[in-house]
Design an enzyme around this catalytic site. Structure first.
Site, PDB file in Angstrom:
ATOM      1  N   ARG A   1      50.343  41.683  29.215  1.00  0.00           N
ATOM      2  CA  ARG A   1      51.255  42.459  30.035  1.00  0.00           C
ATOM      3  C   ARG A   1      51.167  42.016  31.491  1.00  0.00           C
ATOM      4  NH1 ARG A   1      55.229  44.940  28.380  1.00  0.00           N
ATOM      5  NH2 ARG A   1      55.018  46.426  30.050  1.00  0.00           N
ATOM      6  N   SER A   2      52.301  41.961  32.168  1.00  0.00           N
ATOM      7  CA  SER A   2      52.300  41.546  33.574  1.00  0.00           C
ATOM      8  C   SER A   2      51.629  42.585  34.457  1.00  0.00           C
ATOM      9  CB  SER A   2      53.728  41.284  34.056  1.00  0.00           C
ATOM     10  OG  SER A   2      54.512  42.460  33.979  1.00  0.00           O
ATOM     11  N   ASP A   3      51.597  43.855  34.012  1.00  0.00           N
ATOM     12  CA  ASP A   3      50.920  44.862  34.818  1.00  0.00           C
ATOM     13  C   ASP A   3      49.404  44.801  34.662  1.00  0.00           C
ATOM     14  OD1 ASP A   3      50.996  45.780  32.217  1.00  0.00           O
ATOM     15  OD2 ASP A   3      51.878  47.715  32.691  1.00  0.00           O
ATOM     16  N   ASP A   4      48.911  43.987  33.735  1.00  0.00           N
ATOM     17  CA  ASP A   4      47.478  43.787  33.557  1.00  0.00           C
ATOM     18  C   ASP A   4      46.953  42.609  34.373  1.00  0.00           C
ATOM     19  OD1 ASP A   4      46.923  45.845  31.850  1.00  0.00           O
ATOM     20  OD2 ASP A   4      47.008  44.646  30.031  1.00  0.00           O
TER      21      ASP A   4
END
Length: 178
Positions: free
Chosen positions: A42-45
């Site tokens: 995930r890009s938010d990770d």
């Protein structure tokens, strides 16, 4: 592609259509080259370590190659020099070669492995052996809860966690190491 968020059109537009006007942002972090697409998580990770972006899955996949490691999780922890420092948590593989070694030896070996395969800037600042990692009922590791345990903050809603006690175990283990 999603068509909406139940009873919340504004949230849908904000979450998926506001980052890149006219383009849908799905949230996966991927790389593409001549060989194809590689979904990294995930890009938010994504962590920002010394101005470089790295997904936890990139480091976790390296940790998983060690025979002593059954599973691992990596989180970014605020660091005044690097922006974020990599902290790695690993669960020993029962009966595996090296699983019963001194924690310091395994930690040093895992740190060197990440430095060699991903790069020195991404070598974990801390490598912590834990009994279990907090997970959802579908076995997804709750990195946000691990990060909160390290920072001493509220991990948020853990009602969907299969083993919420793992967060307190990590919090206690980190306290021991400080």
């Amino acid at each position: 592609m999603t068509r909406g968020v139940w009873k919340d059109d504004e949230r849908y537009r904000e979450a998926y259509w506001s980052t890149y006007p006219g383009l849908w942002r799905h949230g996966d972090y991927a790389l593409a080259d001549q060989a194809g697409w590689f979904v990294l998580g995930r890009s938010d990770d994504v962590m920002n370590v010394a101005g470089k972006r790295v997904a936890p899955a990139e480091i976790e996949s390296v940790l998983a190659t060690d025979a002593a490691v059954a599973e691992s999780a990596v989180v970014g922890i605020p660091d005044p020099a690097k922006g974020e420092a990599v902290w790695a948590f690993w669960v020993p593989r029962p009966g595996a070669a090296g699983a019963d070694e001194d924690d310091g030896l395994v930690s040093a070996r895992l740190t060197a492995l990440v430095a060699a395969q991903v790069g020195k800037p991404f070598a974990p600042a801390r490598v912590v052996r834990v009994g279990q990692l907090p997970k959802t009922r579908s076995a997804k590791i709750l990195r946000r809860a691990i990060r909160a345990a390290v920072l001493g903050t509220d991990p948020g809603d853990l009602s969907g966690a299969e083993n919420p006690e793992a967060v307190q175990d990590i919090r206690s283990r980190v306290r021991e190491l400080r």
